[in-house]
Design a protein around this motif. Structure first.
Motif, mmCIF file in Angstrom:
data_model
loop_
_atom_site.group_PDB
_atom_site.id
_atom_site.type_symbol
_atom_site.label_atom_id
_atom_site.label_comp_id
_atom_site.label_asym_id
_atom_site.label_seq_id
_atom_site.Cartn_x
_atom_site.Cartn_y
_atom_site.Cartn_z
ATOM 1 N N ASP A 29 0.805 -1.223 0.000
ATOM 2 C CA ASP A 29 0.000 0.000 0.000
ATOM 3 C C ASP A 29 0.839 1.273 0.000
ATOM 4 N N LEU A 30 2.129 1.149 0.292
ATOM 5 C CA LEU A 30 2.987 2.332 0.307
ATOM 6 C C LEU A 30 3.196 2.861 -1.107
ATOM 7 N N LYS A 31 3.333 4.181 -1.221
ATOM 8 C CA LYS A 31 3.442 4.831 -2.533
ATOM 9 C C LYS A 31 4.885 4.934 -3.029
ATOM 10 N N LEU A 32 5.852 4.862 -2.110
ATOM 11 C CA LEU A 32 7.262 4.960 -2.463
ATOM 12 C C LEU A 32 8.019 3.778 -1.879
ATOM 13 N N ASP A 65 1.261 12.736 3.135
ATOM 14 C CA ASP A 65 1.644 11.462 2.528
ATOM 15 C C ASP A 65 3.157 11.313 2.435
ATOM 16 N N LEU A 66 3.846 12.408 2.098
ATOM 17 C CA LEU A 66 5.308 12.344 2.027
ATOM 18 C C LEU A 66 5.908 12.103 3.406
ATOM 19 N N TRP A 67 5.253 12.637 4.448
ATOM 20 C CA TRP A 67 5.720 12.352 5.802
ATOM 21 C C TRP A 67 5.531 10.874 6.119
ATOM 22 N N GLY A 68 4.365 10.363 5.822
ATOM 23 C CA GLY A 68 4.096 8.949 6.074
ATOM 24 C C GLY A 68 4.979 8.022 5.270
ATOM 25 N N GLU A 69 5.435 8.491 4.121
ATOM 26 C CA GLU A 69 6.297 7.684 3.255
ATOM 27 C C GLU A 69 7.780 7.830 3.618
ATOM 28 N N CYS A 70 8.061 8.440 4.759
ATOM 29 C CA CYS A 70 9.426 8.528 5.305
ATOM 30 C C CYS A 70 10.316 9.522 4.578
ATOM 31 N N ILE A 71 9.730 10.461 3.820
ATOM 32 C CA ILE A 71 10.511 11.416 3.049
ATOM 33 C C ILE A 71 10.509 12.805 3.696
ATOM 34 N N GLU A 124 6.083 11.884 -10.106
ATOM 35 C CA GLU A 124 6.331 13.227 -10.617
ATOM 36 C C GLU A 124 5.801 14.316 -9.688
ATOM 37 N N ASP A 125 4.643 14.100 -9.065
ATOM 38 C CA ASP A 125 4.096 15.122 -8.169
ATOM 39 C C ASP A 125 4.983 15.311 -6.946
ATOM 40 N N PHE A 126 5.576 14.221 -6.465
ATOM 41 C CA PHE A 126 6.483 14.325 -5.337
ATOM 42 C C PHE A 126 7.800 14.989 -5.757
ATOM 43 N N LYS A 127 8.263 14.693 -6.960
ATOM 44 C CA LYS A 127 9.503 15.300 -7.466
ATOM 45 C C LYS A 127 9.392 16.820 -7.537
ATOM 46 N N LYS A 128 8.227 17.309 -7.942
ATOM 47 C CA LYS A 128 8.030 18.758 -8.053
ATOM 48 C C LYS A 128 8.164 19.437 -6.692
ATOM 49 N N LEU A 129 7.669 18.780 -5.666
ATOM 50 C CA LEU A 129 7.771 19.338 -4.317
ATOM 51 C C LEU A 129 9.202 19.292 -3.784
ATOM 52 N N LEU A 130 9.932 18.244 -4.129
ATOM 53 C CA LEU A 130 11.235 17.991 -3.518
ATOM 54 C C LEU A 130 12.407 18.562 -4.305
ATOM 55 N N GLY A 131 12.181 18.895 -5.574
ATOM 56 C CA GLY A 131 13.270 19.434 -6.381
ATOM 57 C C GLY A 131 14.388 18.433 -6.580
ATOM 58 N N ASP A 132 15.633 18.877 -6.388
ATOM 59 C CA ASP A 132 16.784 18.014 -6.670
ATOM 60 C C ASP A 132 17.331 17.323 -5.425
ATOM 61 N N ILE A 133 16.562 17.277 -4.343
ATOM 62 C CA ILE A 133 17.042 16.620 -3.119
ATOM 63 C C ILE A 133 17.216 15.117 -3.370
#
Length: 362
Positions: free
Chosen positions: A25-28, A201-207, A241-250
């Motif tokens: 069920d995890l997204k990443l 969601d990004l918090w829950g996904e450990c990012i 892609e939606d997560f990449k836009k938020l995170l940039g080049d990290i």
């Protein structure tokens, strides 16, 4: 704790108690990086022995089973459904003791359901594992004793905490002198921006909660731990892609670290260390970190910090320390950058560990 901290806790409980029912069920892939290769026979058997229903709810980003475990008292921070705890309960034996702490009722329910199953499977007269409900930032409030545990482990959970300083400070308190914090977590090569940190969601996904790797060193030093040692590093790709836009080049990586609680004002000199080859599963050599390898019966030059880490920990009886000058008597000052390690592996043509979203990848 602040209202914002409680809000993060509530989001994580919701994510792992209601939204995520199984690993798939995890997204990443961040919270499901593989155990890695080179596992000992004993560790493979321990992991394979854990009940399927517990394994289905496994979330982790590395192997948190260190060496030399028989008879040890171990605490697992954010124990979830109990996979690591049950594997460790087999490895510490009937004279060892494992405690898992978690704040999510649904996860604790699964873990408690299978205590008797694993006790009977391992042939123990009584359980050597228990689970308590509580927060990893408030171990004292959960009834855990100071100076009690030999080892603390944690698998991809500290990043989920809104207060990493408190987690490490409380961990330092409940460890014995000479005890070790051995844990895997997600780290970033720069500070994660505020807009990404607020994404549930990004918090829950450990990012979102991933620390900038240098900040771990600052926190560890401030609470009294030894300098963090890197055991292993695995890249963590962010492919949505939606997560990449938020995170940039990290860039993100899963890193397994070991930190020791050494005596106050402890200063040891460089020395020579000879490993006796008697740790089960590591008879030929012991990989102490990603660089330092002890081959049985060979003399190895160690710096003062390594000398202290061996002398005051559970490893003391496994080494003959010859107190003689060996190279530079000072411990190295530069910090190991996990992202440089990955780049060096890549540029040298060596195999870079791959992320994996399955507990089968070992």
């Amino acid at each position: 704790m602040s209202a914002s901290d409680d809000n993060v806790h509530d989001q994580v409980k919701e994510y792992y108690g209601k939204k995520v029912k199984k690993t798939e069920d995890l997204k990443l892939q961040a919270c499901t990086v593989s155990f890695g290769s080179g596992l000992t026979k004993e560790v493979k058997e321990a992991l394979a022995s854990v009940h399927e229903e517990v394994s289905k709810k496994y979330y982790g980003c590395g192997l948190v089973i260190p060496e030399c475990l028989e008879g040890m008292k171990i605490l697992d921070l954010g124990s979830g459904s109990g996979l690591d705890c049950f594997a460790l309960s087999k490895l510490v034996g009937p004279d060892g003791y494992v405690v898992g702490i978690d704040m999510t009722e649904e996860q604790l329910s699964v873990a408690n359901e299978y205590i008797d199953y694993h006790t009977n499977l391992y042939g123990y007269k009584k359980p050597n594992v228990k689970f308590v409900k509580g927060y990893i930032e408030r171990l004292m409030e959960a009834g855990l004793e100071e100076n009690f545990f030999d080892i603390i482990v944690s698998n991809c959970v500290i990043n989920l905490s809104p207060d990493k300083d408190a987690v490490l400070s409380q961990s330092h308190k409940v460890l014995k002198v000479g005890g070790e914090l051995f844990f895997s977590d997600i780290y970033a090569d720069k500070v994660v921006p505020e807009n990404a940190r607020k994404h549930p969601d990004l918090w829950g996904e450990c990012i979102s909660g991933a620390l900038y790797w240098k900040d771990l060193h600052k926190i560890a030093e401030s609470v009294g731990f030894s300098r963090p040692r890197i055991v292993s590093v695995t890249p963590v790709p962010v492919e949505r892609e939606d997560f990449k836009k938020l995170l940039g080049d990290i860039k993100f990586a899963s890193v397994t670290y070991r930190l020791f609680k050494l005596p106050p004002n402890c200063h040891e000199s460089s020395a020579k260390a000879i490993y006796n080859g008697e740790i089960s599963g590591h008879e030929e050599q012991l990989n102490f970190d990603h660089q330092l390898i002890f081959k049985a019966n060979d003399s190895v030059c160690i710096d003062g910090l390594t000398h202290a880490s061996l002398k005051y920990s559970r490893f003391a009886e496994e080494f003959l320390i010859q107190a003689q000058k060996c190279g530079d008597s000072s411990s190295k000052s530069e910090l190991d950058n996990p992202f440089e390690i990955l780049e060096n592996l890549k540029s040298s043509g060596k195999e870079v560990p791959a992320a994996c979203c399955s507990t089968k990848c070992c």
